[in-house]
Design a protein around this motif. Structure first.
Motif, PDB file in Angstrom:
ATOM      1  N   LEU A  61       0.852  -1.190   0.000  1.00  0.00           N
ATOM      2  CA  LEU A  61       0.000   0.000   0.000  1.00  0.00           C
ATOM      3  C   LEU A  61       0.886   1.237   0.000  1.00  0.00           C
ATOM      4  N   VAL A  62       0.877   1.980  -1.094  1.00  0.00           N
ATOM      5  CA  VAL A  62       1.720   3.170  -1.241  1.00  0.00           C
ATOM      6  C   VAL A  62       0.857   4.401  -1.001  1.00  0.00           C
ATOM      7  N   ARG A  70      -5.296   9.806   4.644  1.00  0.00           N
ATOM      8  CA  ARG A  70      -6.552   9.338   5.256  1.00  0.00           C
ATOM      9  C   ARG A  70      -7.157   8.180   4.472  1.00  0.00           C
ATOM     10  N   LEU A  71      -7.122   8.280   3.136  1.00  0.00           N
ATOM     11  CA  LEU A  71      -7.641   7.185   2.330  1.00  0.00           C
ATOM     12  C   LEU A  71      -6.792   5.932   2.512  1.00  0.00           C
ATOM     13  N   GLY A  72      -5.477   6.086   2.481  1.00  0.00           N
ATOM     14  CA  GLY A  72      -4.590   4.935   2.636  1.00  0.00           C
ATOM     15  C   GLY A  72      -4.756   4.256   3.979  1.00  0.00           C
ATOM     16  N   GLY A  79       2.990  -1.060   4.291  1.00  0.00           N
ATOM     17  CA  GLY A  79       2.707   0.297   3.850  1.00  0.00           C
ATOM     18  C   GLY A  79       3.975   1.017   3.455  1.00  0.00           C
ATOM     19  N   VAL A  80       3.846   1.925   2.503  1.00  0.00           N
ATOM     20  CA  VAL A  80       4.965   2.747   2.037  1.00  0.00           C
ATOM     21  C   VAL A  80       4.529   4.198   2.109  1.00  0.00           C
ATOM     22  N   VAL A 135       7.306   1.025   5.622  1.00  0.00           N
ATOM     23  CA  VAL A 135       8.616   1.441   5.130  1.00  0.00           C
ATOM     24  C   VAL A 135       8.497   2.896   4.717  1.00  0.00           C
ATOM     25  N   THR A 136       9.376   3.763   5.241  1.00  0.00           N
ATOM     26  CA  THR A 136       9.306   5.189   4.938  1.00  0.00           C
ATOM     27  C   THR A 136      10.570   5.635   4.218  1.00  0.00           C
ATOM     28  N   GLY A 137      10.452   6.758   3.540  1.00  0.00           N
ATOM     29  CA  GLY A 137      11.574   7.320   2.798  1.00  0.00           C
ATOM     30  C   GLY A 137      11.172   7.638   1.377  1.00  0.00           C
ATOM     31  N   ASN A 138      12.136   7.879   0.542  1.00  0.00           N
ATOM     32  CA  ASN A 138      11.878   8.152  -0.861  1.00  0.00           C
ATOM     33  C   ASN A 138      11.108   6.997  -1.489  1.00  0.00           C
ATOM     34  N   LEU A 139       9.973   7.326  -2.122  1.00  0.00           N
ATOM     35  CA  LEU A 139       9.086   6.283  -2.621  1.00  0.00           C
ATOM     36  C   LEU A 139       9.775   5.378  -3.637  1.00  0.00           C
ATOM     37  N   HIS A 140      10.681   5.925  -4.416  1.00  0.00           N
ATOM     38  CA  HIS A 140      11.349   5.104  -5.424  1.00  0.00           C
ATOM     39  C   HIS A 140      12.320   4.120  -4.775  1.00  0.00           C
ATOM     40  N   ASP A 141      13.014   4.583  -3.719  1.00  0.00           N
ATOM     41  CA  ASP A 141      13.991   3.721  -3.054  1.00  0.00           C
ATOM     42  C   ASP A 141      13.303   2.656  -2.193  1.00  0.00           C
ATOM     43  N   THR A 142      12.157   3.000  -1.616  1.00  0.00           N
ATOM     44  CA  THR A 142      11.503   2.062  -0.698  1.00  0.00           C
ATOM     45  C   THR A 142      10.923   0.855  -1.412  1.00  0.00           C
TER      46      THR A 142
END
Length: 666
Positions: free
Chosen positions: A379-380, A384-386, A402-403, A419-426
Motif C-alpha cells: 500500500l503506497v 486518510r484514504l490509505g 505500507g509505504v 517502510v518510509t523514505g523516498n518512494l522510489h527507493d523504498t
C-alpha cells in the motif's frame, strides 16, 4: 426519496469546486437538473472538461456568506452540497443555508462522526459523508483480485457481493437453473457466458430458466453471517468464560499450564512463582498454628497475626522489651522465620514489578512487524484514504506493508509493517517481486503512474490499483496499464453525495462491472413514485435490486424480500442501484412490461382456486380478475408483466397443476 417531480424544485447548489465538487456537478447534471456552484477562487483549469458548460451559474466567494447564498438561489434549491476541503467552512455554511431555507437538503463533507450525528438532530434533513471513507472498500477489494466485489453490513447481517466463474466441478454446473440460485439469503445480480459480455447495466439481463454451465460467470449478493446484538455477545462471552474457566481448572490442564509457564518464563518469574507458593503455605500454616495454640482468639485474629508477620510486622507483635503474651519458643522461632521470608518475598515482588514496568516501557518502542515475504499487498500512500484502506485489509486478514514518504507516528496502524523514505527507493525494500497486489493512493497522480510502471516492470503479475484525479489522465493511465484497476476516489464518492442530494440515504457503495453501485435506502412517502407498487415492478421496471424490506419501524426487516410485496407509506426499502437506476426512480420512468401469461387448463377445482390466488399475488391484479381468468380457461392474464415476473408466475402455476405459458404482448 424517489418522489414525483411534479411540484418539486430541481435546482441544486454545490459549494466547493475541488475534485469532489467538480465530480458532484458532473453527476448531478446526469439527472438533467439545474446546478449552481460557489467557489472561493476562480480555478484556471478544471479537472473535468467543459465544467463551465455543466454549471448553470458559478459565483466566486465565501459560501458562508448569506448574501452570496441568496445570489446562488439558495431559497429555491432542493439541496446544497457543501464539499469544500475545510470542514469548518462546510458546517458554518450548513447553518447559514438552513437559516435561509428551512426545507433544503444539507449534504456535508465531514469526518466528525459524533458532531455529524448531533448536527443531524439539530438541523434536520442533514447527511454527512467522509469522502475518503466511502471509496476505501472499493480500493481494498480491488487489490484482492478475488471473487468478492463488495462487502457491507445491513441490519446486523454481513452481505457480500461475489463473482463466481463456474468450473466443470462446481456444485451448480449443469445442476441448477439460474432462478434456483435465488434463496432467502441470495440474489443473482448478473450472468453471462464466457464469450458474451453483458451490457454495463445488467442486473436483469439474464434468463431465469437458463441452466448454469461451465465457463459461465455469475455475480450474486449473499448474506454470509449474522452479527449478534451487543447483549447477546456479552452473554456469549460470559458463557464461554465460565466454560473455559471450568476446563482450565481440570488437573491435567493445570499441570500442562504450569509446565508451559515454567518452560517459557524468565528466571525472575520462576523465583516469584516459587516464593509465592512458599509464602502462601507459611501464611496458612501461621494462621493455623496461632489458632491451635490460642483457641480463645477468632480465626480472623489468627489470620491477621499471620498477615502482619508475612509483611514484616514482627516488631508490631514482639518489639517490646518483654514479650506481651506467653508464646512457645518454637512458635516464636517460626514467627521470626516467617517475617524473614516475608521480607525476602517483598523484595522479589518489587523486582518482578520493576521487570514488568520496564518491559511495558519497551513495548511502546516495539518495532513494527517485518515486511511480508510473499503474497502480500503493498500500500503506497498512507494519507486518510490509505489508512482507511489499510484498516479494511487488516480486518480481512491480508498480509500488508505500507509505504510512505515521511515517518508515520508509532500509534498509527501499529500492527502493520511500514517502510518510509523516498518512494522510489523504498520499493526495493517491500519484496515487490513476490507481492500479490499494489495499491497506489498518494495525492500525486503523476507519482502514482510512475510507481505503477515501476511495479509492473518489477512484477508483471502484480495486481495494480491506481488512484487518479483527472478524468483525461485516467484514460492515459488505462492505456499504459491496461491490466490495472484505475480508480478515482472522488469520482466514486461523488455518486454517493449526488444520490444523497435527492433525499436518498446512501448506506454504502462498491464497484461492479466498472460502474459505481450504491446501497440506497428509501422511506416510502405518500407522493413517492414507489408507493403502492409491487417490488417486482420496482426491481424490473427501474433496474434496481431490492435487498431489504421493512413494513413499519417496529416490524422485523426481511432480507432478499419477495417480489410480490406491495409497498405502502412508512415502509423502508434498501436496494442496489446504479446512478441510472436512481435517475429512473427519481423521475418515475419505469421500463414498460411486455409479457403476459397464457393459462391453458387446470387439473382440478382446487388448482383453479389456488391458481387465482397466485395470479392475484404475483401479477398485482385484483382477485376478481384472477378468478375470472381461471373460470374461462384457456384465457390470458390481462396484466402486462416484466419477463422475470411472468416467468415466476408460470412456474408457480405449474406447481399448482395449472398449465401456463409465457407469451409476448402484441
Amino acid at each position: 426519496m424517489g418522489e414525483s417531480n411534479k411540484g418539486r424544485k430541481d435546482s441544486f447548489l454545490v459549494c466547493g469546486l475541488g475534485s469532489l465538487g467538480q465530480y458532484c456537478v458532473s453527476v448531478l447534471k446526469e439527472f438533467e437538473v439545474t446546478v449552481n456552484a460557489i467557489e472561493a477562487s476562480q480555478a484556471p483549469i478544471w479537472e473535468i472538461p467543459d465544467l463551465n458548460d455543466l454549471m448553470d451559474c458559478l459565483l466566486i466567494g465565501d459560501c458562508r456568506q448569506p448574501k452570496l447564498l441568496e445570489q446562488a438561489g439558495i431559497r429555491d434549491c432542493r439541496a446544497i452540497l457543501l464539499v469544500t476541503s475545510d470542514e469548518r467552512v462546510n458546517i458554518a455554511a450548513a447553518f447559514a443555508a438552513r437559516s435561509l431555507n428551512p426545507n433544503i437538503r444539507l449534504v456535508v463533507r465531514s469526518a466528525q462522526e459524533n458532531l455529524n450525528e448531533l448536527l443531524g438532530q439539530q438541523l434536520g434533513n442533514f447527511i454527512a459523508f467522509e469522502a475518503t471513507q466511502l471509496p476505501a472498500p472499493s480500493f481494498a477489494l480491488a487489490a484482492l483480485d478475488s471473487e468478492t466485489q463488495g462487502l457491507f453490513t445491513l441490519e446486523k447481517q454481513r452481505l457480500r457481493i461475489s463473482t463466481t466463474h463456474i468450473q466443470p466441478d462446481h456444485r451448480w454446473c449443469d445442476r441448477r437453473l439460474l432462478y434456483e440460485l435465488n434463496t432467502p439469503n441470495r440474489r443473482v445480480l448478473r450472468h453471462f457466458r464466457a464469450t458474451v459480455m453483458p451490457p454495463a447495466n445488467s442486473f436483469y439481463q439474464w434468463d431465469p430458466d437458463t441452466r448454469v454451465q461451465a465457463g459461465d460467470t455469475i455475480t450474486y449478493i449473499e448474506a454470509t453471517e449474522a452479527i449478534s446484538p451487543p447483549h447477546l455477545q456479552t452473554n456469549n462471552r460470559r458463557r464461554v468464560f465460565w466454560q473455559e474457566l471450568a476446563l482450565a481448572l481440570e488437573w491435567q490442564n493445570v499441570r500442562r499450564t504450569l509446565q508451559q509457564f515454567w518452560r517459557e518464563s524468565t528466571q525472575t518469574q520462576r523465583v516469584a512463582l516459587l516464593s509465592s507458593v512458599v509464602m502462601l503455605s507459611l501464611f496458612i500454616s501461621g494462621a493455623l498454628l496461632y489458632k491451635l495454640q490460642y483457641p480463645d482468639i477468632s480465626l480472623q485474629d489468627a489470620l491477621n497475626v499471620s498477615l502482619v508477620l508475612a509483611i514484616g510486622g514482627f516488631d508490631n507483635l514482639f518489639g517490646q522489651l518483654k514479650v506481651p503474651f506467653a508464646i512457645p519458643w518454637w512458635l516464636h522461632l517460626f514467627s521470626v522465620g516467617m517475617t524473614v521470608a516475608g521480607t525476602i518475598f517483598i523484595g522479589i515482588l518489587y523486582a518482578t514489578l520493576t521487570e514488568r514496568v520496564l518491559a511495558s516501557r519497551f513495548q511502546f518502542l516495539k518495532r513494527r512487524p517485518p515486511v511480508p515475504k510473499a503474497e502480500h499487498v503493498v500500500l503506497v500512500g498512507l494519507g486518510r484514504l490509505g489508512q482507511r484502506i489499510a484498516t479494511l485489509l487488516q480486518e480481512l486478514k491480508q498480509p500488508l506493508v505500507g509505504v510512505h514518504a515521511i515517518a508515520i507516528d508509532p500509534g498509527v496502524l501499529p500492527q502493520m509493517a511500514i517502510v518510509t523514505g523516498n518512494l522510489h527507493d523504498t520499493l526495493a525494500r517491500v519484496n515487490l517481486a513476490t507481492a500479490k497486489s499494489m495499491i497506489i493512493v498518494t495525492d500525486d497522480e503523476v507519482a502514482n503512474l510512475e510507481i505503477a510502471l515501476m511495479a509492473q516492470a518489477a512484477n508483471p503479475n502484480c495486481n495494480l490499483v491506481v488512484r487518479v484525479f483527472d478524468p483525461a489522465f485516467t484514460q492515459h493511465v488505462a492505456q499504459l496499464l491496461p491490466a490495472a484497476r484505475v480508480m478515482g476516489a472522488y469520482a466514486l464518492a461523488a455518486a454517493a453525495f449526488a444520490g444523497a442530494a435527492f433525499g436518498e440515504n446512501i448506506l454504502n457503495l462498491f464497484r461492479l462491472n466498472d460502474r459505481t453501485t450504491l446501497v440506497t435506502e428509501y422511506q416510502i412517502e405518500p407522493t413517492d413514485t414507489l408507493n403502492g407498487r409491487l417490488l417486482a415492478d420496482i426491481a424490473y421496471g427501474y433496474g434496481v435490486v431490492p435487498i431489504l424490506h421493512q413494513k413499519g419501524a417496529h416490524e422485523p426487516a426481511r432480507l432478499m424480500p419477495s417480489d410480490d410485496i406491495r409497498l405502502q407509506v412508512g415502509d423502508r426499502l434498501v436496494v442496489l442501484a446504479t446512478l441510472s437506476g436512481l435517475q429512473r426512480v427519481e423521475r418515475g420512468i419505469s421500463k414498460a412490461p411486455r409479457w403476459q401469461v397464457q393459462v391453458e387448463r387446470a387439473i382440478s377445482e382446487e388448482a383453479i382456486f389456488e391458481g387465482a390466488g397466485a395470479i392475484a399475488r404475483l401479477s398485482g391484479c385484483s382477485i376478481g380478475t384472477a378468478r375470472e381468468v381461471m373460470s374461462h380457461l384457456p384465457d390470458t392474464v390481462p396484466t402486462l408483466l416484466h419477463k422475470h415476473q411472468a416467468q415466476r408466475l408460470v412456474r408457480e402455476l405449474n406447481k399448482l397443476q395449472v398449465l401456463a405459458s409465457l407469451v409476448r404482448a402484441s
